[in-house]
Design an enzyme around this catalytic site. Structure first.
Site, PDB file in Angstrom:
ATOM      1  CG  HIS A 186      -0.195   0.116   2.543  1.00 31.38           C
ATOM      2  ND1 HIS A 186       0.413  -0.970   3.124  1.00 31.38           N
ATOM      3  CD2 HIS A 186       0.029   1.152   3.382  1.00 31.38           C
ATOM      4  CE1 HIS A 186       0.972  -0.618   4.266  1.00 31.38           C
ATOM      5  NE2 HIS A 186       0.765   0.689   4.450  1.00 31.38           N
ATOM      6  CG  ASP A 229       1.247   4.953   4.966  1.00 31.81           C
ATOM      7  OD1 ASP A 229       0.919   3.755   5.027  1.00 31.81           O
ATOM      8  OD2 ASP A 229       2.357   5.376   5.368  1.00 31.81           O
ATOM      9  CG  HIS A 231       4.891   1.006   3.241  1.00 35.11           C
ATOM     10  ND1 HIS A 231       4.478   2.215   2.739  1.00 35.11           N
ATOM     11  CD2 HIS A 231       4.151   0.807   4.356  1.00 35.11           C
ATOM     12  CE1 HIS A 231       3.554   2.728   3.530  1.00 35.11           C
ATOM     13  NE2 HIS A 231       3.322   1.887   4.521  1.00 35.11           N
ATOM     14  NE  ARG A 247       1.546   4.504  10.119  1.00 38.90           N
ATOM     15  CZ  ARG A 247       1.011   5.525   9.491  1.00 38.90           C
ATOM     16  NH1 ARG A 247       0.333   6.447  10.137  1.00 38.90           N
ATOM     17  NH2 ARG A 247       1.138   5.651   8.183  1.00 38.90           N
TER      18      ARG A 247
HETATM   19  C1  OGA Z   1       2.913   2.290   8.381  1.00 37.70           C
HETATM   20  C2  OGA Z   1       3.211   0.904   8.002  1.00 37.70           C
HETATM   21  C3  OGA Z   1       5.004  -0.679   8.304  1.00 37.70           C
HETATM   22  C4  OGA Z   1       5.613  -1.418   9.443  1.00 37.70           C
HETATM   23  O1  OGA Z   1       3.422   2.757   9.414  1.00 37.70           O
HETATM   24  O2  OGA Z   1       2.180   2.965   7.634  1.00 37.70           O
HETATM   25  O3  OGA Z   1       2.677   0.389   7.059  1.00 37.70           O
HETATM   26  O4  OGA Z   1       6.752  -1.869   9.268  1.00 37.70           O
HETATM   27  N1  OGA Z   1       4.152   0.323   8.761  1.00 37.70           N
HETATM   28  O5  OGA Z   1       4.961  -1.592  10.470  1.00 37.70           O
HETATM   29 MN    MN Z   2       1.688   1.983   5.871  1.00 32.20          MN
END
Ligand code: OGA
Ligand code: MN
Length: 265
Positions: free
Chosen positions: A87, A89, A242, A256
């Site tokens: 995806h 974000d 990612h 995050r």
């Molecule tokens: C995010 C995500 C990836 C992870 O923070 O948007 O997809 O490694 N994280 O947890």
């Molecule tokens: Mn993400």
């Protein structure tokens, strides 16, 4: 600022401690994914680092640290919050975040690596026939697609799906989106949120979306990050995709912060 490449094509580790924010922002645009070793970063410092890149947002659906810290979302595998499908974000928003800063707090003994794909390099490697075909096409991105996939695979119910569709959390974006700061075109469709390419018959849309996803996740466009506790990754959400590898058993906990960019989003 001292950098060390993570792959031949994109990604860099920032070796300079406490980097200057404008240099960091420049490096993010140039390298698309930055790795900082930040074992002592507090939630306040995490938010401050986000603010040095743009305006920090409250995520549409992830839980967060609560009053005063709504912009720090918590991705806890124990709560089922692990993003294991490719995806970018929140691409269902009209102005999705320009970047995300994710930090590892607790990691499983093995597994749970995160993969990143360089969607600008992937665009450049498309055939001229394909880039001509994509020119001018737009795709729909819908938060409801997650509920749709859950329903389809047996872990969701019809009411949740109907609710998600009624919520109308969707936006249309160019399939080959121009990065506002580099002018590069990037493939901007993903299997988590993209439902269809506007105006195409369903079979044709599905075929093109599947081709683009297969293409952009070829090994040559992908960086695989093996986390250490305290690692902070910052990515340019306009030029990458990612996903987390769904291959681990233990506890995985991330904080995050994501950053919106107003007119440059
Ligand atoms: C995010 C995500 C990836 C992870 O923070 O948007 O997809 O490694 N994280 O947890
Ligand atoms: Mn993400």
């Amino acid at each position: 600022m001292e950098l060390r490449p993570l792959t031949p094509g994109f990604g860099a580790e920032v070796l300079t401690p406490d980097p200057d924010p404008s240099e960091l922002r420049r490096a993010l645009i140039d390298h698309k994914v930055l790795l900082l070793r930040a074992p002592d970063l507090t939630p306040d410092a995490h938010m401050a680092l986000g603010r040095s890149i743009g305006e920090i947002e409250v995520h549409a659906f992830f839980p967060n640290l609560g009053p005063g810290y709504e912009q720090v979302s918590v991705l806890d595998s124990a709560e089922g919050n692990t993003a294991t499908m490719w995806h970018t974000d929140e691409s269902f928003l009209p102005h999705p975040p320009i970047g995300t800063l994710t930090r590892a707090l607790v990691l499983p003994a093995v597994g749970g690596d995160t993969l990143f794909a360089d969607t600008a390099a992937a665009y450049r490697a498309l055939t001229p026939a394909m880039t001509r075909y994509l020119d001018g096409l737009e795709a729909w991105h819908d938060l409801g697609r997650i509920a749709q996939l859950r329903y389809r695979f047996g872990s969701g119910d019809a009411e949740a799906l109907a609710e998600a569709l009624r919520a109308e959390r969707r936006s249309r974006h160019p399939v080959a989106r121009v990065h506002p700061e580099t002018g590069e075109r990037c493939i901007y469709v993903n299997p988590t949120y993209t439902t269809w390419i506007d105006g195409l018959p369903p079979e044709e849309s599905d075929m093109i979306l599947a081709h683009l996803q297969r293409h952009l996740t070829r090994e040559r466009f992908v960086y695989r990050h093996r986390w250490q506790v305290g690692d902070l990754l910052i990515w340019d959400n306009r030029a990458t995709q990612h996903m987390v590898l769904d291959d681990f058993d233990g506890h995985r906990l991330m904080h995050r912060v994501s950053v919106v960019g107003g007119a440059t989003g």
